[in-house]
Scaffold this active site. Structure first.
Site, mmCIF file in Angstrom:
data_model
loop_
_atom_site.group_PDB
_atom_site.id
_atom_site.type_symbol
_atom_site.label_atom_id
_atom_site.label_comp_id
_atom_site.label_asym_id
_atom_site.label_seq_id
_atom_site.Cartn_x
_atom_site.Cartn_y
_atom_site.Cartn_z
ATOM 1 N N ARG A 671 0.830 -1.199 0.000
ATOM 2 C CA ARG A 671 0.000 0.000 0.000
ATOM 3 C C ARG A 671 0.865 1.250 0.000
ATOM 4 O O ARG A 671 1.930 1.278 0.605
ATOM 5 C CB ARG A 671 -0.887 0.033 1.246
ATOM 6 N N VAL A 672 0.381 2.267 -0.675
ATOM 7 C CA VAL A 672 1.075 3.547 -0.628
ATOM 8 C C VAL A 672 0.250 4.582 0.138
ATOM 9 O O VAL A 672 0.619 5.728 0.231
ATOM 10 C CB VAL A 672 1.396 4.079 -2.041
ATOM 11 N N ASP A 673 -0.885 4.166 0.666
ATOM 12 C CA ASP A 673 -1.687 5.103 1.447
ATOM 13 C C ASP A 673 -1.573 4.735 2.927
ATOM 14 O O ASP A 673 -0.725 3.948 3.311
ATOM 15 C CB ASP A 673 -3.147 5.095 0.980
ATOM 16 N N ASP A 674 -2.433 5.303 3.736
ATOM 17 C CA ASP A 674 -2.334 5.060 5.169
ATOM 18 C C ASP A 674 -3.089 3.810 5.579
ATOM 19 O O ASP A 674 -3.869 3.813 6.529
ATOM 20 C CB ASP A 674 -2.866 6.282 5.933
#
Ligand code: 6R9
Length: 803
Positions: A671-674
């Protein structure tokens, strides 16, 4: 722009229909001057969708195909010498595989080295995305570069019997799926029963936020029922006596079976009951059950009467359950009194009681709590009871008729809601509709596992997650498969349990998560080798990237180097597999999800949203729709648009980063998000943070993911206490308990790091990048900290790391 998509966003309404009226108002048709009040909506939309299709396939003369589509295999990433040298079972490289002129100039594909792009800065990305981490495999200490050229080639025997036997066959099908999605998917859809066929427009879509509201429809106007296609249709085809479900209880030796005929009878009884108590088409039904047969039965019963099920994983706490009840306002909650998982008893009914009480405080009443008595875990007499609201399943359901009329529904009528974590504290209600989801889950199941009617299939996922929806219940049953439903824990009573079950039922397709593979790997090979496992022929992996050493252990030891592994990349939102090997077709690279499924056009974009070609790292997006795509976030279409379609206009943004290697293989990097992926379960950092700050002694919290040997990622929480409160182990435990209570045990932080202050920018934003480095002890990679409001906090945090 209107923010709701479903009329049920209104608190008084429980009915989950699309609001067609609003929908047409918001339909991009309007932009073309077609009136929403026009009775011939279909006709108008036909025009619209034709124009979309025209744009999509234009200019598409076949000779230019290789250059005008997102066609990674042809365009820049496909290296023909790679296949000739590595795929001896298919020594003649079919002409289809050769790049056409134009692909790379003179027939030679443009190769990668000059195109190598790395994404360095996230500053321009509008979606809170973090920097793309290096491959997990690298973090786990495995040099992926050396893996890339190590190919595992399916045996000739396997390939010859497979649905798709070679890259050439795959490419032929893939090419058609992209050139002619309507024709391609109509052919698969036609294999199901439709009471009425869909209209002339097979699909219509707008995935470009700049051109109006996001809208996806497949097979609109087609009238069907997924339960009919799972059960009645298989029985009508003569498979009524075939085992549909082998149920294996927590304790070895406790088991049960249901044939397709028996499963239909059980589904009908429950469906009749639901109708009788007033559940109608479009009503939400919340299901909070462990892996009993009653869980798929309940899902199918809802589908049969057109009700919308929302299964909540029975590991979520009462607070999380209440949040979901309040959001979807079910008429009825279906649960059981308790479950035994391993040696632990979990009192599910108590959790439901607390959740309903909390919902009532929020003006959401639940009329009925239908409770299954799970005798092996808890007796009726010991179960707490609310008279007038609670009903024992076994007291009422058997009294109902075992046949039940179907509610025929439109392909675009909602089938289910499934809540999933996002980057805010509020979970997202992912909404899937009926027809496209049905066609997509069935087709992906068949091809990605090379399913044959003689297979016995076991997916270890719980139906509380999307994998259990698409690949325990719908995908397999639509194919008439025999499925294992396992109630227990995979290491109980010992770490050989999975293989004992494989031998007991002669499982031939085994689909699981890397976290389970890694945890069993640690227990020693003898737990595997003492079982035969000779029935196995295909293995599968899902939930997170599988690191090459786990892949190899799974392949070499569990599968005796005989069974291809389908490493299936997909999401709750995608409904079904997106990038996956087809086991007889592709040489595999341990750790790579390989190539797109039919109809899927993945693209890798840089931070500015520009497509990157060739060998690269970037953000994984998808161009164009596919039948299984989610249609909205329940009650919040605006969030749907901003979360998935705004960061990179024109594409669906998955939230994942990926690398594409010189041969075009895709490697997911996480994942590149939170969002943290713990044991394959998605958990939003914001959810954990808001649980922590609800603790009276916690002033502030920041949560990051760190590498974890077994779980893939672990939860690492920085906690600032209220002024004057001393650090203590008791407080640490109590903070962890708060998270367990509010979200569930699976979201409990692995580490609480005391933080007198948090590293913040002058505008007050927490710099998670720095926290990630501190958590993973990469102190020489802290980067520039001079822009912090108070750079001194970094030193303080480092000094408290082991306290
Ligand atoms: C099916 C499911 C989705 C997220 C997704 C990605 C990760 C899933 C993966 C994988 C690498 C795979 N993910 N499968 N990463 N390789 N084969 O897990 O759905 O719970 O919504 O999670 O899981 O990060 O974005 P969901």
């Amino acid at each position: 722009m209107a923010s709701t998509y479903c009329n049920s966003a209104s608190p008084s309404s429980r009915n989950i229909y699309y609001n067609h009226k609003n929908r047409w108002k918001r339909n991009p048709c309007d932009r073309y001057g077609y009136s929403s009040s026009n009775n011939n909506n279909n006709i108008n939309c036909n025009k619209y969708s034709k124009s979309v299709r025209a744009r999509r396939s234009n200019p598409a003369p076949i000779s230019k195909f290789t250059t005008c589509y997102c066609w990674p295999l042809f365009k820049h990433d496909f290296n023909p010498s790679f296949f000739t040298s590595h795929f001896p079972t298919n020594p003649q490289l079919p002409s289809l595989l050769l790049p056409r002129s134009g692909a790379g100039g003179d027939g030679v594909p443009a190769m990668a080295s000059d195109k190598l792009r790395h994404v360095d800065s996230m500053t321009t990305l509008p979606s809170r995305a973090g920097k793309i981490p290096k491959l997990n495999a690298l973090i786990l200490g495995e040099a992926l570069a050396s893996e890339e050229d190590h190919l595992i080639i399916p045996s000739q025997d396997f390939s010859e019997q497979a649905h798709v036997s070679s890259p050439a066959e795959y490419l032929e099908m893939y090419r058609r799926s992209i050139e002619d999605p309507a024709g391609f998917w109509s052919d698969f859809a036609s294999q199901f029963y439709w009471k009425e066929k869909w209209g002339q427009t097979v699909y219509s879509e707008n995935l470009d936020i700049r051109k109006g509201s996001i809208n996806i429809e497949w097979f609109k106007g087609g009238i069907t029922n997924i339960c009919y296609n799972c059960l009645d249709a298989n029985i009508a085809a003569g498979h009524g006596e075939k085992i549909a479900i082998y149920w294996e209880g927590n304790e070895p030796g406790v088991d049960a079976t249901l044939t397709y005929k028996q499963l239909l009878q059980r589904v009908c009884q429950l469906a009749n009951y639901l109708r009788d108590v007033g559940v109608k088409k479009g009503d939400a039904v919340l299901i909070y059950l462990p892996m009993l047969m009653e869980l798929p039965i309940a899902m199918l019963a809802c589908a049969r009467i057109g009700a919308v099920h929302s299964v909540v994983f029975a590991g979520f706490s009462s607070e999380s359950l209440a949040q979901r009840i309040i959001d979807c306002k079910p008429k009825i909650v279906i649960t059981c009194n308790a479950v035994q998982r391993g040696s632990k008893t979990i009192y599910l009914k108590d959790i439901v009681d607390a959740a309903i009480a909390e919902s009532v405080r929020n003006e959401t009443a639940v009329d009925i709590c239908l409770t299954y008595e799970n005798v092996s875990a808890l007796k009726k007499e010991s179960t707490k009871w609310v008279e007038g609201r609670d009903t024992w399943w076994q007291d009422v359901i058997p009294k109902y008729s075992d046949t039940c009329d179907l509610e025929w529904v439109d392909a675009e009528d909602p089938l289910f809601l499934l809540y999933t974590s996002g980057s805010t504290g509020k979970p997202k209600g992912v909404l899937h509709t009926t027809g496209g989801y049905m066609v997509y889950t069935a087709t992906t199941f068949k091809f990605a596992f090379d399913y044959k009617p003689s297979d016995v299939y076991w997916c270890t996922a719980d139906c509380g997650w999307i994998t259990g929806h698409s690949y325990v219940t719908y995908g397999p049953l639509l194919n008439g498969a025999t499925v294992i439903v396992f109630e227990g824990a995979p290491n109980y009573p010992d770490p050989g349990r999975c293989w004992e079950i494989v031998d007991k039922y002669k499982v031939s397709i085994f689909y699981t998560a890397p976290t389970l593979v890694r945890s069993l790997m640690r227990e020693g090979n003898e737990h595997v080798t003492r079982y035969s496992r000779k029935s196995l022929r295909v293995l599968g992996s899902v939930g997170e990237p599988i690191n090459p050493s786990a892949w190899r252990w799974f392949f070499n030891l569990v599968g005796d180097s005989r069974c291809p592994i389908s490493d299936t990349w997909w999401q709750t939102e995608t409904g079904g597999f997106m990038i996956t090997p087809l086991p007889g077709a592709w040489p595999q690279k341990p750790g790579s999800a390989t190539f797109p499924f039919f109809g899927i056009q993945p693209v890798v974009v840089d931070e500015k949203g520009k497509e990157i070609e060739g060998e690269c790292s970037g953000y994984l997006c998808v161009k164009s729709s596919w039948p299984g795509a989610f249609r909205t976030l329940y009650g919040d279409h605006e969030r749907y648009e901003t979360t998935y379609f705004s960061a990179f206009p024109g594409y669906y943004f998955s939230g994942d980063g990926c690398n594409r290697d010189k041969d075009g293989y895709i490697w997911l990097t996480g994942r590149v998000d939170d969002v943290i992926n713990v044991s394959g379960h998605r958990i939003g950092t914001a959810e954990v943070e808001s649980a922590l700050v609800s603790h009276p002694q916690c002033a502030e919290a920041a949560v990051v993911g760190v590498e974890h040997e077994v779980k893939g990622q672990g939860i690492y929480a920085f906690v600032t206490l209220v002024e004057g409160v001393p650090y203590s182990d008791d407080l640490r435990k109590s903070l962890i308990m708060t998270v367990r209570k509010q979200i569930g045990a699976f979201a409990a932080p692995d580490k609480i790091h005391w933080a007198p202050g948090l590293p913040k920018t002058r505008s007050g934003k927490i710099m998670r990048r720095i926290l990630r480095k501190i958590a993973s002890k990469q102190l020489d990679e802290l980067g520039d900290i001079s822009t912090l409001a108070d750079p001194g906090v970094v030193e303080e945090l480092i000094s408290l790391a082991d306290s």
